[in-house]
Design an enzyme around this catalytic site. Structure first.
Site, PDB file in Angstrom:
ATOM      1  N   HIS A 360       0.790  -1.235   0.000  1.00 42.00           N
ATOM      2  CA  HIS A 360       0.000   0.000   0.000  1.00 42.00           C
ATOM      3  C   HIS A 360       0.817   1.278   0.000  1.00 42.00           C
ATOM      4  O   HIS A 360       0.247   2.361   0.157  1.00 42.00           O
ATOM      5  CB  HIS A 360      -0.942   0.040   1.203  1.00 42.00           C
ATOM      6  CG  HIS A 360      -1.986  -1.024   1.192  1.00 42.00           C
ATOM      7  ND1 HIS A 360      -3.250  -0.824   0.698  1.00 42.00           N
ATOM      8  CD2 HIS A 360      -1.939  -2.308   1.582  1.00 42.00           C
ATOM      9  CE1 HIS A 360      -3.942  -1.943   0.811  1.00 42.00           C
ATOM     10  NE2 HIS A 360      -3.172  -2.861   1.348  1.00 42.00           N
ATOM     11  N   LYS A 548      -7.877  14.183   4.388  1.00 45.60           N
ATOM     12  CA  LYS A 548      -7.018  12.997   4.385  1.00 45.60           C
ATOM     13  C   LYS A 548      -5.982  13.204   5.475  1.00 45.60           C
ATOM     14  O   LYS A 548      -5.898  14.293   6.054  1.00 45.60           O
ATOM     15  CB  LYS A 548      -6.332  12.821   3.031  1.00 45.60           C
ATOM     16  CG  LYS A 548      -5.693  14.114   2.502  1.00 45.60           C
ATOM     17  CD  LYS A 548      -5.055  13.942   1.132  1.00 45.60           C
ATOM     18  CE  LYS A 548      -6.026  14.002  -0.032  1.00 45.60           C
ATOM     19  NZ  LYS A 548      -6.265  12.750  -0.703  1.00 45.60           N
ATOM     20  N   ARG A 549      -5.167  12.185   5.780  1.00 42.54           N
ATOM     21  CA  ARG A 549      -4.087  12.394   6.736  1.00 42.54           C
ATOM     22  C   ARG A 549      -3.193  13.541   6.266  1.00 42.54           C
ATOM     23  O   ARG A 549      -3.037  13.765   5.053  1.00 42.54           O
ATOM     24  CB  ARG A 549      -3.256  11.107   6.880  1.00 42.54           C
ATOM     25  CG  ARG A 549      -3.954  10.037   7.671  1.00 42.54           C
ATOM     26  CD  ARG A 549      -4.298  10.493   9.063  1.00 42.54           C
ATOM     27  NE  ARG A 549      -3.108  10.556   9.894  1.00 42.54           N
ATOM     28  CZ  ARG A 549      -2.780   9.642  10.805  1.00 42.54           C
ATOM     29  NH1 ARG A 549      -3.572   8.609  11.040  1.00 42.54           N
ATOM     30  NH2 ARG A 549      -1.676   9.779  11.511  1.00 42.54           N
ATOM     31  N   LYS A 554       1.195  14.509   0.509  1.00 45.48           N
ATOM     32  CA  LYS A 554      -0.175  14.805   0.080  1.00 45.48           C
ATOM     33  C   LYS A 554      -0.363  16.294  -0.233  1.00 45.48           C
ATOM     34  O   LYS A 554      -1.360  16.708  -0.792  1.00 45.48           O
ATOM     35  CB  LYS A 554      -1.170  14.342   1.146  1.00 45.48           C
ATOM     36  CG  LYS A 554      -1.159  12.819   1.340  1.00 45.48           C
ATOM     37  CD  LYS A 554      -2.158  12.370   2.388  1.00 45.48           C
ATOM     38  CE  LYS A 554      -2.061  10.905   2.755  1.00 45.48           C
ATOM     39  NZ  LYS A 554      -2.750  10.006   1.805  1.00 45.48           N
ATOM     40  N   THR A 656      -8.282   6.663  -1.922  1.00 46.62           N
ATOM     41  CA  THR A 656      -9.638   6.139  -2.018  1.00 46.62           C
ATOM     42  C   THR A 656     -10.644   7.257  -1.741  1.00 46.62           C
ATOM     43  O   THR A 656     -11.791   7.175  -2.191  1.00 46.62           O
ATOM     44  CB  THR A 656      -9.868   4.971  -1.030  1.00 46.62           C
ATOM     45  OG1 THR A 656      -9.291   5.318   0.228  1.00 46.62           O
ATOM     46  CG2 THR A 656      -9.234   3.701  -1.542  1.00 46.62           C
ATOM     47  N   LYS A 660     -14.478   8.310  -3.333  1.00 48.28           N
ATOM     48  CA  LYS A 660     -15.679   8.647  -2.549  1.00 48.28           C
ATOM     49  C   LYS A 660     -16.237  10.003  -2.998  1.00 48.28           C
ATOM     50  O   LYS A 660     -17.451  10.175  -3.129  1.00 48.28           O
ATOM     51  CB  LYS A 660     -15.346   8.655  -1.053  1.00 48.28           C
ATOM     52  CG  LYS A 660     -14.908   7.272  -0.545  1.00 48.28           C
ATOM     53  CD  LYS A 660     -14.170   7.306   0.793  1.00 48.28           C
ATOM     54  CE  LYS A 660     -13.449   5.989   1.039  1.00 48.28           C
ATOM     55  NZ  LYS A 660     -12.435   6.053   2.116  1.00 48.28           N
TER      56      LYS A 660
HETATM   57  C1  26W Z   1       4.391   1.057   9.853  1.00 46.78           C
HETATM   58  C2  26W Z   1       3.733   2.364   9.647  1.00 46.78           C
HETATM   59  C3  26W Z   1       2.793   2.318   8.507  1.00 46.78           C
HETATM   60  C4  26W Z   1       1.438   2.390   8.733  1.00 46.78           C
HETATM   61  C5  26W Z   1       0.554   2.327   7.688  1.00 46.78           C
HETATM   62  C6  26W Z   1       3.269   2.171   7.233  1.00 46.78           C
HETATM   63  C7  26W Z   1       2.396   2.121   6.201  1.00 46.78           C
HETATM   64  C8  26W Z   1       1.042   2.199   6.412  1.00 46.78           C
HETATM   65  C9  26W Z   1       0.080   2.078   5.275  1.00 46.78           C
HETATM   66  C10 26W Z   1       0.552   1.058   4.307  1.00 46.78           C
HETATM   67  C11 26W Z   1      -0.149   3.424   4.659  1.00 46.78           C
HETATM   68  C12 26W Z   1      -1.462   3.525   3.939  1.00 46.78           C
HETATM   69  O1  26W Z   1      -2.508   3.602   4.558  1.00 46.78           O
HETATM   70  N1  26W Z   1      -1.410   3.546   2.623  1.00 46.78           N
HETATM   71  C13 26W Z   1      -2.559   3.935   1.837  1.00 46.78           C
HETATM   72  O2  26W Z   1      -3.271   2.794   1.434  1.00 46.78           O
HETATM   73  C14 26W Z   1      -4.465   3.155   0.726  1.00 46.78           C
HETATM   74  C15 26W Z   1      -5.243   1.898   0.455  1.00 46.78           C
HETATM   75  O3  26W Z   1      -4.583   1.097  -0.468  1.00 46.78           O
HETATM   76  C16 26W Z   1      -4.107   3.909  -0.542  1.00 46.78           C
HETATM   77  O4  26W Z   1      -5.287   4.305  -1.179  1.00 46.78           O
HETATM   78  C17 26W Z   1      -3.263   5.143  -0.198  1.00 46.78           C
HETATM   79  O5  26W Z   1      -2.824   5.767  -1.380  1.00 46.78           O
HETATM   80  C18 26W Z   1      -2.068   4.729   0.641  1.00 46.78           C
HETATM   81  O6  26W Z   1      -1.364   5.883   1.101  1.00 46.78           O
END
Ligand code: 26W
Length: 808
Positions: A360, A548-549, A554, A656, A660
């Site tokens: 992701h 968004k975050r 971003k 995503t 929406k």
């Molecule tokens: C370990 C810390 C950490 C926590 C969460 C590393 C990475 C993440 C996720 C992988 C980050 C995340 O939420 N990625 C998002 O995933 C969405 C669903 O696929 C995508 O639509 C977003 O573009 C992507 O940033």
């Protein structure tokens, strides 16, 4: 159903509800609080779901169909009551009865806490996928952690983010069932001894610390069908709550220490989105839900399979959502070998066949790697297995590419004293996929190129999708009704049918109704902003929204700088012709992410400046909405005119929120990144406003240099003015955004904000022109709804079924 039948049902509902109120409160209806009304309704919902749930489970226990298990460290499910009611097909009935009983239906629903068991996209995606799997009657379940505290609640105080603990369980949670009979013991630390038992080399784990994983199951009810799948969330508990010998010796703290240490594991969700910090507790969490989940899958499988593991991978898919559950590979190996007595080769075949992996993010700072010493200490047997997986993998590599030491090193799962979790996930899965076409391409060509050369056939792409039930039908009921009235109700089972709306693309009567729906949703959001932000906004202004975050990639900063620029233009020329605009922001910053918090401060400072300047004649308003979560999102998306999707190209895996917004008729203002590219393909270039560097251009600058932000600064007086305002006191006495200023000039603007500024300002200008032509605007907006079918998570799940899990 005829009308007298309906009256009978309504009477029965009212009687049951009244009785339930007495049961849950000991009061009669007239004296019951909203909370008790909600709890009574929740119990009724659970009663109508549980028999279908049991039936579904009985069917699954026959072991006929393939079961998918989503292992994910986050499930951002949001409130469930409305989904349950609508999926049961009783929402209208409950609404009507509530009104007739003098109850406030919306207020009852608002009693539900919003379980924030995720940070953002990754966790919400899992919730949409569970929703879709059930809607499609597909056996799929979630496996994760029941955090006692979800993502913090964000308050904005004096323009800054303050974090407050999210105690979502404080009133209990009516939609879960605790199943202590299905608990699993998890072992950490200790030593591994090998023994020769009856001629077999056997590994024995000694001196470990054990804790208990207790499952809580939440039913995931399908939309108007018979399927009820499960989301299983594990809670950590001590094996024994109390150490009696310690207590008796007077060591009171020691007596409960073990309890709090055990409970710490499921105490809190790490609030980082796209940023890895290698804390031991996080590694404990990762093994915790992996070990518990795998154990239950195997117990259930064997029970329905004559106590044998034969055919396991034909019947079970273990889907790992990013790398946090990557220990599924070695854990499954451990159980197959140490507990089921299978050999390495056979266990490995089963493991790879069962596992699939979705990535992701490509941000390097998010890629997980654990120090070898930490892993070895906490999970000694798992580490041994990872070493062996790696040894065998490197041997195979060496056969295929002899003496290619660089390649071997860069692909090694264990390298430079770290265990690299993405490498582990790739080596132990039969499929690896990205979440949008561009992202999957970047995985193949850059991030995982080395693995792509070794396993080209393992790489896939599945573009994300979102639940049309949650993000259209339930959150935008007026639009749902308008669509039903226009094309009939059948689009609810096939979102591609929204294309039929194109028949109305030149129909002025439809335009009027469509605009009225949008306006009504904007009024709802405007009321929310008046109430919570004390800002009055014009519902006829352009609602231009970025939620968004908060993250540098971003680029909320690009948006904010542009607002400041627009402010300067208006100050210079108060008669500037432009449609009034309301810029709306929301999103949480990771608590330790200084820069992101500065961006929030900047936005609120700009809001303060702009909203209190009467000379702007209400042409410009800026609002930062606190505590963005699923519930707030459901109010925001339907009210948007513009969807800001302005990440540095190549950095947003998919996005995503963009989908929406589109489903609710917002026009995307975006870079060619993630799924924005596919939105452009779906709506056509005249129904989207795109701008900025391409991912290739960004990549080129990053690899070969050639971009100097200072050159842009020197050539562009607009940018000079805006950047000076960051530090010259314009934004409030004593307020200076030096860190942001420095990132743009001193540190050469790593996310290309200044490089894209000009193109963005032009694109915003284009938005203004388009909006001032209502016919064109409404046409664009309708086209977006009509072409959003491809972004239904039902489509994504169908893709996974076909390509990845090979079901049907
Ligand atoms: C370990 C810390 C950490 C926590 C969460 C590393 C990475 C993440 C996720 C992988 C980050 C995340 O939420 N990625 C998002 O995933 C969405 C669903 O696929 C995508 O639509 C977003 O573009 C992507 O940033």
């Amino acid at each position: 159903m005829n009308s007298s039948e309906r009256e009978n049902i309504k009477a029965a509902y009212k009687a049951t509800f009244t009785k339930k109120i007495e049961e849950v409160s000991g009061n009669c209806l007239a004296d019951a609080s909203l909370l008790k009304q909600y709890q009574a309704l929740a119990e009724m919902v659970m009663e109508s779901i549980t028999s279908q749930w049991a039936k579904t489970n009985t069917l699954y226990n026959k072991n006929e169909s393939k079961q998918v298990y989503f292992f994910s460290i986050e499930f951002l499910i949001g409130r469930l009551m409305k989904s349950y009611l609508s999926n049961l097909g009783v929402e209208e009935l409950v609404q009507e009865c509530s009104a007739e009983m003098g109850l406030d239906y919306e207020a009852i629903l608002a009693q539900e806490s919003d379980p924030g068991l995720g940070n953002g996209g990754l966790g919400r995606l899992m919730a949409c996928y569970l929703d879709s799997s059930s809607a499609m009657g597909m056996p799929a379940h979630g496996n994760g952690i029941r955090y006692k505290y979800g993502l913090f609640e964000q308050r904005i105080i004096n323009g800054e983010q303050i974090e407050v603990a999210d105690n979502w369980l404080k009133n209990g949670y009516p939609f879960e069932i605790r199943n202590p009979d299905k608990s699993v013991i998890i072992k950490y630390y200790g030593q591994i001894h090998s023994e020769n038992i009856n001629g077999n080399l056997t590994f024995v784990h000694e001196n470990y610390e054990a804790i208990m994983a207790v499952p809580y199951d939440i039913p995931i009810k399908g939309y108007r069908n018979e399927t009820v799948n499960s989301l299983r969330l594990w809670s950590a508990e001590p094996l024994e709550a109390f150490d009696l010998p310690s207590f008796n010796q007077g060591h009171f703290l020691n007596a409960v220490r073990h309890k709090s240490e055990a409970e710490a594991i499921s105490q809190i969700l790490y609030p980082n989105d796209n940023g890895f910090d290698g804390k031991l507790l996080r590694l404990k969490q990762e093994y915790f839900f992996v070990c518990a989940g795998i154990k239950r899958i195997i117990v259930d499988f064997k029970r329905s399979n004559n106590n044998s593991m034969d055919g396991f991978s034909d019947k079970i898919c273990i889907h790992i959502n990013d790398t946090h559950p990557a220990l599924c590979g070695p854990e499954l190996m451990r159980v197959l070998m140490d507990e089921e007595g299978l050999g390495w080769e056979e266990s490995w075949k089963i493991t790879v066949a069962a596992m699939s992996f979705t990535n992701h993010t490509v941000l390097p700072e998010a890629l997980e790697k654990w120090p070898v010493d930490m892993m070895k200490d906490l999970l000694p047997r798992i580490y041994m297995i990872i070493e062996e997986i790696n040894r065998r993998f490197l041997l195979d590599l060496d056969n295929e590419f002899p003496h290619d030491l660089d390649r071997n090193h860069s692909l090694s799962i264990i390298r430079d004293n770290y265990v690299h979790m993405a490498s582990l996930a790739i080596v132990s899965s039969h499929s690896i996929n990205g979440v949008a076409t561009l992202h999957s391409k970047i995985l193949r060509e850059e991030t995982f190129n080395g693995f792509y050369q070794v396993f080209p056939k393992r790489f896939y792409s599945v573009t994300n999708g979102v639940s049309p039930r949650r993000f259209l039908m339930n959150s935008n009921p007026e639009l749902k009704t308008l669509i039903n009235d226009s094309i009939g109700p059948d689009w609810d089972h096939n979102l591609f049918d929204l294309k039929k709306l194109l028949n109305y693309i030149n129909d002025p009567v439809f335009y009027q109704k469509f605009d009225a729906v949008k306006l009504s949703n904007k009024v709802r959001l405007a009321n929310y902003m008046a109430r919570y932000n004390n800002v009055t906004v014009d519902p006829n202004s352009i609602f231009d929204i970025q939620v968004k975050r908060i993250h540098e990639y971003k680029r909320q900063l690009l948006n904010a700088l542009h607002v400041l620029y627009l402010y300067n233009r208006l100050k210079e020329n108060p008669n500037l012709e432009m449609a009034p605009r309301t810029f709306i922001f929301a999103g949480k910053a990771a608590p330790g992410y200084y820069y992101a918090k500065e961006v929030i401060k900047l936005i609120t400072a700009i809001a303060e400046l702009v909203n209190n300047d009467p000379s702007l004649h209400d042409k410009l308003k800026v609002v930062f909405l606190a505590n963005f979560n699923v519930s707030l999102a459901e109010i925001i998306y339907p009210a948007a005119n513009i969807s800001e999707q302005i990440s540095t190209a190549g950095k947003e895996a998919s996005g995503t929120g963009n989908m929406k917004f589109m489903m609710n008729g917002a026009i995307t203002l975006g870079t060619m990144d993630g799924a924005n590219i596919e939105i452009l393909d779906a709506v056509g270039p005249s129904n989207i406003v795109s701008f900025g560097l391409s991912a290739d251009e960004v990549h080129h600058y990053q690899k070969y240099g050639g971009y100097r932000s200072i050159d842009i600064f020197e050539q562009d007086p607009r940018i000079q003015q805006v950047l000076h305002q960051l530090i010259d006191g314009t934004l409030g006495y004593g307020l200076s955004f030096q860190a942001i200023y420095d990132s743009l000039l001193l540190y050469n603007d790593g996310y290309f904000v200044l490089k894209d500024f000009n193109a963005y300002a032009d694109a915003q200008n284009q938005v203004d022109h388009l909006f001032r032509n209502p016919t064109i605007w409404t046409k664009m907006s309708i086209s977006n709804v009509a072409n959003s079918g491809i972004f239904s998570s039902d489509r994504s799940i169908a893709d996974y079924q076909r390509e990845i899990w090979k079901i049907i």
